[in-house]
Design a protein around this motif. Structure first.
Motif, PDB file in Angstrom:
ATOM      1  N   ALA B  64       1.783  -6.156  11.083  1.00 16.50           N
ATOM      2  CA  ALA B  64       1.429  -6.247   9.662  1.00 16.50           C
ATOM      3  C   ALA B  64       0.558  -5.074   9.259  1.00 16.50           C
ATOM      4  O   ALA B  64      -0.239  -4.574  10.055  1.00 16.50           O
ATOM      5  N   ASP B  66      -1.812  -3.970   5.729  1.00 11.33           N
ATOM      6  CA  ASP B  66      -2.282  -4.436   4.422  1.00 11.33           C
ATOM      7  C   ASP B  66      -2.015  -3.346   3.381  1.00 11.33           C
ATOM      8  O   ASP B  66      -2.921  -2.671   2.893  1.00 11.33           O
ATOM      9  N   ALA B  69      -3.831  -3.639  -0.002  1.00 12.58           N
ATOM     10  CA  ALA B  69      -5.220  -3.160  -0.049  1.00 12.58           C
ATOM     11  C   ALA B  69      -5.252  -1.652  -0.214  1.00 12.58           C
ATOM     12  O   ALA B  69      -6.038  -1.113  -1.001  1.00 12.58           O
ATOM     13  N   LEU B 136      -5.440  -0.094   5.612  1.00 14.84           N
ATOM     14  CA  LEU B 136      -4.188  -0.705   6.092  1.00 14.84           C
ATOM     15  C   LEU B 136      -4.438  -1.725   7.195  1.00 14.84           C
ATOM     16  O   LEU B 136      -3.627  -2.634   7.403  1.00 14.84           O
ATOM     17  N   ARG B 139      -2.193  -4.933  12.109  1.00 15.18           N
ATOM     18  CA  ARG B 139      -2.162  -5.926  13.198  1.00 15.18           C
ATOM     19  C   ARG B 139      -0.951  -5.591  14.064  1.00 15.18           C
ATOM     20  O   ARG B 139       0.061  -5.100  13.571  1.00 15.18           O
TER      21      ARG B 139
END
Lengths: 349, 753
Positions: B64, B66, B69, B136, B139
């Motif tokens: 993942a 982000d 964001a 970012l 994960r």
């Protein structure tokens, strides 16, 4: 970069108020902090720039024989102050053996005291580090740790304090003057940096808002000027941290050591004052046997924290050499390669 | 559109021809003034900044990011990910030719090494793009990475280096070892190293419809253009690459890297020019490195100290997804005569970026092991290391039996040893101390590097005003191509260097070939030489066929060109200027093209190598183990020297790399995460000025009639070879401790006191 507030207080009191808030940190020359911010290791919300504060850039030789060094004095300026270097030659030698000429021209005395460890795991946000993030773990344990601590480390942290400057300072009982929310106080430098224990994230004794305003060396520290050396083993001649370093200062009267000071760098989370070794040197003849005994005493509690057992033996040898050099007498001039074994004259007493 | 050319030269005094003169860099003043624009100095209108986000795991996949964001951060324009990117015309993992290396350009969520690009944030400012990348917060689904020489499964690579056989056998090794009066066996380890060019990989990419303009450092612009063309489905002539100045390359800018392609993709995605510059720590992964090696050497000698066998086996690693194998054992092919020589390689796949060519690939790693082992063998024989090397001097190339096209190595040994004072060296170690009690040791090593040549073209012009132009898309990585090639151009045109406009450094010029393999001056230089000769021949043809010319009837062979004039060879009082010839013919200019290429017959008949001998003195603190090099002497024979000033700099730089190899450089990889823990110039040590001692560089006279028309062998890489081993051997001589793991560390020497 993460956006942050930048404030430039006009007075020390304003600075303390501004820096006492959560997420705030002081900015002096930034030779360490800005790298930490670029690497995402430190992400402050507010920088409190203290470089314009008045009166913190002076070297004052006080009437009682002590010297008071403002926190904003540049490392290079202090090292090249003739009166200071004459009175505290090992400190000048340590300053000139640190970092690079460019960094020494920028870095401040106060900032040097508060520089962070150079442990690679502390600098790597993807690694676990109890010092960076309390309770996260320590990836230096079991990692690449040949340069890590051999004294005073804990399961939670095996990092070392990187300063050269602090090593002779702690040997000479330097005192830190701190301005905080409840006014001014003093602290022996030896009590400024903390060993990691169970709380590696508490690196110093400072409270939020505390500002180091000056450093003092007591009058008695001058008494060692004739027999004071700093010695640093490093893997290249400049711009490298110590593998191990030592500051040795002696007073020799009638062929006997009347007082001895010894501290080690690169071995622990703080500049390491070797008091047991100092005691062992009291009233003895300055010779190889007594220096070896002192080295044994200095490293008696040492144990490897990883692939660094060699540092214990190296530290013993550096102690012997530093004491040998100190006993031989401070040179009239600081060598061209300060604190280098290659510029320290004869190897043997 | 050759917009980059140099016509002004600093003041210099010229004696005779241009070749051989120690001119200072013609681009030096513009560099000092900050006028020489490197790739990242460009800032086209409406340009955006791109910053790559890199993986902190070495193996697995991105689970993942982000992106929301990052996108919501002020100033961020777009976030390029494997889900959101312009499509490429072909899969970048397809090897369309042997010089295509795989790269990570967001084609999937797979992670193949630490520091792999996983996203690109494009923003109005560098700061916004940087923070967007931090937001970012990837994960991962991580797998356990394979790290180091002992990870993974060992296999025999099909080839090593550039198509070299992984195994070479000459003679009978077992018999050679069995018959030996004395034998040694020793294993040496060299660490991963990173090029660390001063200038990071940078790109400024601007699309205008289907044309693409790129500023990026490249050691091979035409290859780079072909790679961009196939990835983006463009005709090559729609792409212009400008690379007039590189802040060092050392092999890491030989092939376009993933981050450079990401810059082009980002510009396409946002429809605006984009600049992407790697941060120093991001250069430890996607742009190549020198792989670690573990090398076992076995040698035998007869009772006279003559080698009976050299068995050199090297283990190395490559990435999980591509093939490049450091050809370390190949260093044993050419230097020492032996009836039996065997070189073998094995490899494993680990989770790193693909190792690639790094200054003297194979030669550097192999040389430090071979030169150490040769000293160990000499010791076993009780022989002086130089005497032992001379005893085993290769009069012909040992593995092929070919004669050398030229080999002035004996003169290198003699002159280097004399300058160094080698004859005063005590045979036994730990015999010398300086005034302050430091241990002193002397060591030596033999240097060698193949004299290579590639293909190049050049175009020469003579203009009506009597000046000349030479065009070839050469690459100046700092080695001085702007100057040395201009000197060759001037001689080829019979003009002073100040009268020649040298155009270079862009992809629309004739292909100068790659700047690699220490072959750029030889390759581009011979193309220039040929082009110059061709245009002079055309000019002579004009004159000698024109009855109004004083050269009428002289014939091409009877005319020589000098100082902007053609003369009759048999009567130098009869001649005329280039300007007069063109004016009378009413031509504005005249041009011709030339090529440079290896001569296949000579390549078949001769072994072609540059050679050298390096001598080093070290001082070691007997108790503390701290080592410093106190002086070095290198004597090199590399054919014709075009510019002694620049050549000396190349050789000095190489010798410093050798010192660095022996004592400083090592990328430290966390054995659990596969991350490099010292990916910065503070902790990845190279020597500082104070570590570099007084160095003497001697160039030994060598005339090579076979290697190419100009007799050039190349000097870019040879300086590392020999030097690293010389330092290592000097450390042994100082201390009596033979360290076989590089770089040599203090702890290895502490046991000796």
């Amino acid at each position: 970069m993460k956006p942050f507030d930048y404030v430039r207080p006009a007075t020390i009191a304003e600075a303390v108020t501004a820096a006492a808030q959560p997420g705030a940190t002081y900015l002096a020359a930034g030779t360490n902090l800005l790298d930490l911010m670029k690497g995402g290791v430190s992400r402050p919300d507010r920088l409190v720039d203290v470089t314009r504060l008045k009166g913190l850039d002076r070297i004052e030789h006080l009437a009682d024989g002590s010297v008071r060094i403002g926190a904003l004095v540049r490392n290079a300026d202090l090292a090249h102050d003739m009166a200071f270097a004459k009175a505290y030659p090992a400190v000048a030698e340590a300053l000139l053996s640190g970092a690079s000429a460019q960094l020494r021209n920028a870095a401040t005395v106060g900032g040097n005291l508060l520089q962070r460890t150079r442990c690679a795991y502390f600098y790597d946000p993807a690694s676990r580090c109890n010092r960076r993030e309390a309770g996260s773990g320590c990836d230096a344990h079991g990692g690449e740790n040949r340069l890590h601590a051999v004294l005073g480390w804990s399961e939670g942290c095996i990092a070392t304090h990187p300063s050269d400057f602090c090593v002779p300072l702690v040997a000479l009982d330097a005192i830190v003057e701190i301005e905080g929310r409840s006014g001014r106080r003093e602290l022996p430098l030896d009590e400024l940096h903390r060993l990691p224990g169970a709380a590696p994230e508490r690196e110093t004794a400072l409270e939020p808002g505390d500002l180091i305003v000056a450093l003092r060396l007591p009058a008695v520290a001058r008494d060692f000027a004739g027999h004071a050396r700093y010695l640093k083993v490093r893997e290249r001649t400049s711009y490298a941290f110590a593998v191990v370093s030592a500051a040795a200062a002696l007073r020799i009267e009638n062929g006997k050591i009347s007082d001895a000071r010894l501290a080690l760098g690169g071995v622990a989370a703080k500049p390491w004052r070797a008091r047991a070794a100092e005691a062992a040197l009291k009233s003895v003849t300055p010779d190889a046997a007594s220096f070896r005994a002192a080295a044994q005493a200095a490293l008696a509690d040492a144990k490897p924290s990883g692939d660094n057992a060699f540092k214990i033996e190296l530290a013993r040898r550096i102690v012997v050499r530093a004491l040998t050099l100190a006993a031989a007498g401070t040179p009239a001039r600081i060598p061209a390669l300060p604190a280098s074994p290659f510029a320290s004259g004869a190897l043997h007493a | 559109m050759p917009e980059i050319s140099l016509t002004s030269a600093p003041a210099h005094i010229r004696h005779g021809s241009n070749i051989g003169q120690p001119l200072t860099r013609r681009d030096g003043i513009s560099k000092v003034k900050g006028q020489a624009a490197y790739a990242a100095d460009h800032h086209p209108s409406r340009m955006l900044f791109a910053v790559i986000a890199v993986s902190s795991i070495a193996r697995g996949r991105v689970a993942a990011l982000d992106v929301a964001a990052a996108r919501s951060h002020k100033g961020v324009v777009d976030v390029m990910t494997s889900q959101h990117k312009p499509e490429l015309a072909i899969d970048p993992d397809i090897k369309t030719n042997p010089f295509v290396f795989r790269m990570e350009v967001l084609q999937s969520d797979e992670i193949r090494y630490a520091n792999q690009p996983i996203a690109v944030v494009i923003a109005e400012t560098l700061e916004a793009a940087t923070e967007g990348a931090a937001l970012l917060a990837p994960r991962y689904e991580a797998l356990s990475p394979r790290v180091g020489l002992d990870a993974g499964e060992t296999f025999a690579p099909p080839v090593v280096g550039v198509g070299n056989p992984a195994q070479v056998q000459h003679g009978d090794i077992d018999a050679g070892l069995a018959s030996a009066a004395k034998r040694i066996e020793a294993t040496y380890e060299t660490p991963p190293q990173y090029h660390n060019a001063m200038e990071p990989h940078a790109i400024v990419a601007s699309w205008d419809g289907d044309t693409l303009s790129i500023d990026t450092p490249s050691q091979a612009m035409v290859m780079a253009r072909a790679r961009v063309a196939e990835l983006f489905g463009l005709a090559p002539e729609k792409i212009l690459i400008r690379s007039p100045f590189l802040g060092g390359g050392f092999g890491s800018k030989g092939f376009l890297t993933g981050p450079q392609i990401l810059g082009v993709m980002a510009a396409k995605l946002v429809g605006r020019p984009v600049k992407l510059v790697l941060r120093r720590e991001q250069m430890y992964g996607p742009v190549g490195h020198r792989a670690p090696t573990r090398q076992r050497l076995r040698m035998g000698v007869d009772a006279d100290g003559r080698l009976t066998a050299i068995d050199h086996h090297a283990k190395t690693v490559s990435s999980s997804y591509d093939d490049f194998y450091e050809p370390a054992a190949d260093a044993s092919h050419t230097l020492y005569s032996s009836p039996a020589i065997r070189t073998t390689h094995e490899a494993a796949r680990v989770d790193t970026g693909t190792p690639l060519f790094m200054r003297a690939p194979g030669e550097a790693t192999g040389s430090i092991a071979l030169e150490s082992a040769i000293d160990e063998m000499a010791l076993a024989c009780g022989m002086d290391p130089l005497a032992f090397r001379l005893k085993n001097y290769a009069e012909v190339e040992p593995t092929t039996g070919k004669p050398f096209s030229s080999k002035a190595l004996r003169a290198c040994y003699e002159q280097g040893a004399a300058r160094f004072g080698w004859t005063k060296r005590p045979l036994a170690p730990r015999q010398m101390r300086d005034d302050s009690g430091l241990l002193v040791g002397w060591g030596m090593g033999t240097a060698t590097f193949p004299a290579l040549m590639f293909q190049a073209e050049a175009r020469a012009v003579i203009r009506r005003d009597g000046t000349g132009v030479m065009e070839t898309g050469a690459h100046d990585m700092g080695q001085g191509a702007w100057t040395a090639l201009a000197q060759i151009a001037a001689d080829s045109l019979g003009l002073d260097v100040d009268r020649v406009e040298f155009r270079s450094g862009t992809s629309d010029l004739p292909d100068a070939g790659i700047a690699g393999g220490s072959a750029h001056t030889a390759t581009a230089g011979n193309a220039i030489h040929t082009a110059g000769a061709a245009v002079i021949a055309k000019l002579a043809d004009l004159a000698t066929r024109d009855e109004r010319s004083p050269l009428f009837g002289a014939g091409n062979a009877g005319v020589i060109a000098r100082d902007g004039r053609l003369f009759r060879r048999d009567d130098e009082s009869r001649g005329e200027t280039y300007a007069d010839i063109l004016a009378r013919a009413d031509l504005a200019e005249i041009d011709a093209r030339g090529t440079g290429a290896p001569n296949p017959t000579a390549q078949t008949d001769y072994a072609m190598h540059a050679h050298g001998a390096v001598f080093a003195e070290v001082k070691v603190d007997p108790e503390l183990g701290q080592i410093r090099v106190s002086r070095m002497v290198g004597a090199f024979a590399a054919g014709r020297i075009i510019n002694p000033h620049l050549v000396r700099s190349q050789l000095l730089g190489g010798m410093i790399w050798g010192l660095s190899f022996a004592l400083h450089e090592e990328a430290i990889t966390d054995r659990r995460s596969g991350r490099i823990m010292n990916a910065n110039l503070g902790e990845y040590h190279i020597p500082v000025n104070a570590d570099v001692p007084p160095m003497d560089v001697l160039t030994v006279e060598e005339h090579d009639p076979h290697v190419n028309a100009l007799g050039i062998k190349g000097v870019g890489e040879i300086g590392i070879t020999g030097s690293a081993g010389a330092v290592a051997n000097a450390v042994w001589h100082a201390t009596g401790v033979r360290v076989r793991r590089f770089p040599i560390r203090i702890e290895e020497l502490l046991t000796s006191a």
